[in-house]
Scaffold this active site. Structure first.
Site, PDB file in Angstrom:
ATOM      1  N   ASP A  43       3.568   0.149  -4.703  1.00 22.17           N
ATOM      2  CA  ASP A  43       4.201   1.240  -3.977  1.00 22.17           C
ATOM      3  C   ASP A  43       4.811   2.183  -5.022  1.00 22.17           C
ATOM      4  O   ASP A  43       5.588   1.752  -5.879  1.00 22.17           O
ATOM      5  CB  ASP A  43       5.284   0.734  -3.038  1.00 22.17           C
ATOM      6  CG  ASP A  43       4.711   0.002  -1.833  1.00 22.17           C
ATOM      7  OD1 ASP A  43       3.468  -0.073  -1.721  1.00 22.17           O
ATOM      8  OD2 ASP A  43       5.503  -0.504  -1.014  1.00 22.17           O
ATOM      9  N   HIS A  93       1.904   6.492   1.704  1.00 21.17           N
ATOM     10  CA  HIS A  93       3.125   5.702   1.882  1.00 21.17           C
ATOM     11  C   HIS A  93       4.213   6.547   2.553  1.00 21.17           C
ATOM     12  O   HIS A  93       5.401   6.281   2.379  1.00 21.17           O
ATOM     13  CB  HIS A  93       3.600   5.185   0.518  1.00 21.17           C
ATOM     14  CG  HIS A  93       4.618   4.080   0.579  1.00 21.17           C
ATOM     15  ND1 HIS A  93       4.537   3.010   1.451  1.00 21.17           N
ATOM     16  CD2 HIS A  93       5.760   3.876  -0.158  1.00 21.17           C
ATOM     17  CE1 HIS A  93       5.564   2.207   1.259  1.00 21.17           C
ATOM     18  NE2 HIS A  93       6.323   2.710   0.300  1.00 21.17           N
ATOM     19  N   HIS A  97       9.744   8.143   3.060  1.00 19.12           N
ATOM     20  CA  HIS A  97      10.141   6.739   2.988  1.00 19.12           C
ATOM     21  C   HIS A  97      11.191   6.390   4.047  1.00 19.12           C
ATOM     22  O   HIS A  97      12.127   5.613   3.821  1.00 19.12           O
ATOM     23  CB  HIS A  97      10.677   6.368   1.599  1.00 19.12           C
ATOM     24  CG  HIS A  97      10.439   4.932   1.247  1.00 19.12           C
ATOM     25  ND1 HIS A  97      11.379   3.942   1.445  1.00 19.12           N
ATOM     26  CD2 HIS A  97       9.358   4.300   0.737  1.00 19.12           C
ATOM     27  CE1 HIS A  97      10.910   2.783   1.049  1.00 19.12           C
ATOM     28  NE2 HIS A  97       9.661   2.970   0.607  1.00 19.12           N
ATOM     29  N   HIS A 189       6.112  -2.637  -7.312  1.00 17.19           N
ATOM     30  CA  HIS A 189       6.611  -1.267  -7.346  1.00 17.19           C
ATOM     31  C   HIS A 189       6.591  -0.775  -8.788  1.00 17.19           C
ATOM     32  O   HIS A 189       7.024  -1.494  -9.697  1.00 17.19           O
ATOM     33  CB  HIS A 189       8.034  -1.192  -6.799  1.00 17.19           C
ATOM     34  CG  HIS A 189       8.161  -1.667  -5.384  1.00 17.19           C
ATOM     35  ND1 HIS A 189       8.187  -3.016  -5.065  1.00 17.19           N
ATOM     36  CD2 HIS A 189       8.261  -0.986  -4.220  1.00 17.19           C
ATOM     37  CE1 HIS A 189       8.300  -3.137  -3.745  1.00 17.19           C
ATOM     38  NE2 HIS A 189       8.352  -1.931  -3.213  1.00 17.19           N
TER      39      HIS A 189
END
Length: 343
Positions: A43, A93, A97, A189
């Site tokens: 991510d 994504h 967020h 990440h």
């Protein structure tokens, strides 16, 4: 808590690896257990030190999947482009967020589409159909919004490194190696200090355990083309309709035929090179290779049978004609002159 998993996600994780929602969205948390494949996914939500991750992947010849946050891409378009230029897979994504379960369908769709436009502008690649929700938070309404936004595959994970929690690089490495399994999808990440340092040990450890590290679309379903927009089509060979045990198919506007059927039809020989995951066909003294994810000569696997695109072969062979009858929806193939010449 960095990772929030809703009840819906938990149900998906424990009872099935792939779930089809009402919006025709696949929710995928692990891949096919029959194949010794595993996917590294990242991510990308912040930070600019992504080069360490990319350089490590390059040095081991590994391809991964990056789920890009639109706001990050907007601020770092060149870094986003590097990910694509180095041959990695990308997904959406969202832009902001947000915790999607707390927002309306319209807000969710707008945020996804905003990210999509930013990603396309920076990389030249549409992230559809790959999507990962922030925090893995999904419910029925969120799935419907994702589907309406144009995304058909929601990728969760089966191995959470928890690198977001500040654990050491060795702990990150062990979290992967101790939980590795066929079809595993690893969550990491790029903006965590210890993740780049952990990556070499993860890759070496997985390779020592004989895992193939592949992009997530390959690990989630090595035969994924059988569940993505393909349809059987009819073929007319030398003036007569030909019935195959494995019917020809149309996928993304390209016609494919089972490799063995094409070889038999044209009097050629076929072989499978397992270590390279490719089909080799010898026709009239010429050799043609088709690999999984091989660009123009892209090999599809459907029900564990290899399908190859017809036109790249036919156009290189003299005395064979191929034509698509758009009115009647079938392929015309004329092989008589070729077969006579090569008797």
């Amino acid at each position: 808590m960095k990772k929030i998993i809703t009840i819906a996600t938990i149900i998906i994780y424990f009872f099935c690896s792939v779930s089809i929602t009402e919006a025709r969205v696949q929710s995928i948390s692990r891949g096919d257990s029959e194949y010794r494949n595993i996917a590294l996914t990242f991510d990308v939500e912040g930070g600019t030190d992504i080069n360490r991750v990319l350089q490590t992947l390059d040095s081991y010849g590994v391809k991964a999947t990056f789920f890009l946050l639109g706001s990050w891409v907007e601020n770092n378009p060149n870094l986003a482009k590097q990910i694509v230029d180095r041959g990695h897979e990308i997904g959406n994504h969202t832009y902001s967020h947000h915790l999607l379960t707390r927002h309306s369908k319209d807000v969710i769709i707008a945020d996804i589409k905003r990210a999509e436009q930013v990603i396309k502008k920076a990389t030249g690649v549409n992230p559809q159909p790959l999507f990962r929700p922030p925090y893995g938070a999904v419910d029925k309404r969120v799935y419907n919004a994702i589907g309406e936004a144009g995304y058909s595959q929601v990728y969760l994970w089966s191995i959470d490194t928890r690198d977001w929690s500040g654990i050491s690089s060795s702990q990150i490495t062990n979290s992967v190696l101790d939980n590795a399994h066929n079809g595993g999808i690893v969550l990491m990440h790029v903006n965590r200090n210890n993740t780049p340092e952990a990556l070499p040990g993860i890759i070496e450890g997985l390779q020592q355990r004989k895992y193939n590290i592949v992009p997530v679309t390959q690990v989630s379903n090595p035969t994924r083309e059988e569940i993505i927009n393909y349809k059987p089509i009819t073929m007319r060979v030398d003036g007569r309709f030909k019935v195959f045990d494995r019917p020809p198919i149309l996928h993304n506007g390209t016609s494919y035929l089972a490799a063995r059927d094409l070889a038999e039809l044209l009097g050629g020989k076929i072989s499978w090179v397992d270590e390279e995951k490719k089909v080799v066909i010898n026709l009239s003294g010429q050799t043609y290779s088709f690999k999984l994810q091989g660009g123009e000569n892209h090999l599809l696997l459907i029900n564990r049978r290899a399908y190859i695109p017809l036109r790249p072969v036919i156009e290189q062979l003299d005395d064979i004609e191929i034509r698509w009858d758009s009115k009647n929806n079938y392929i015309n193939l004329n092989t008589i002159n070729f077969l006579r010449k090569n008797e």
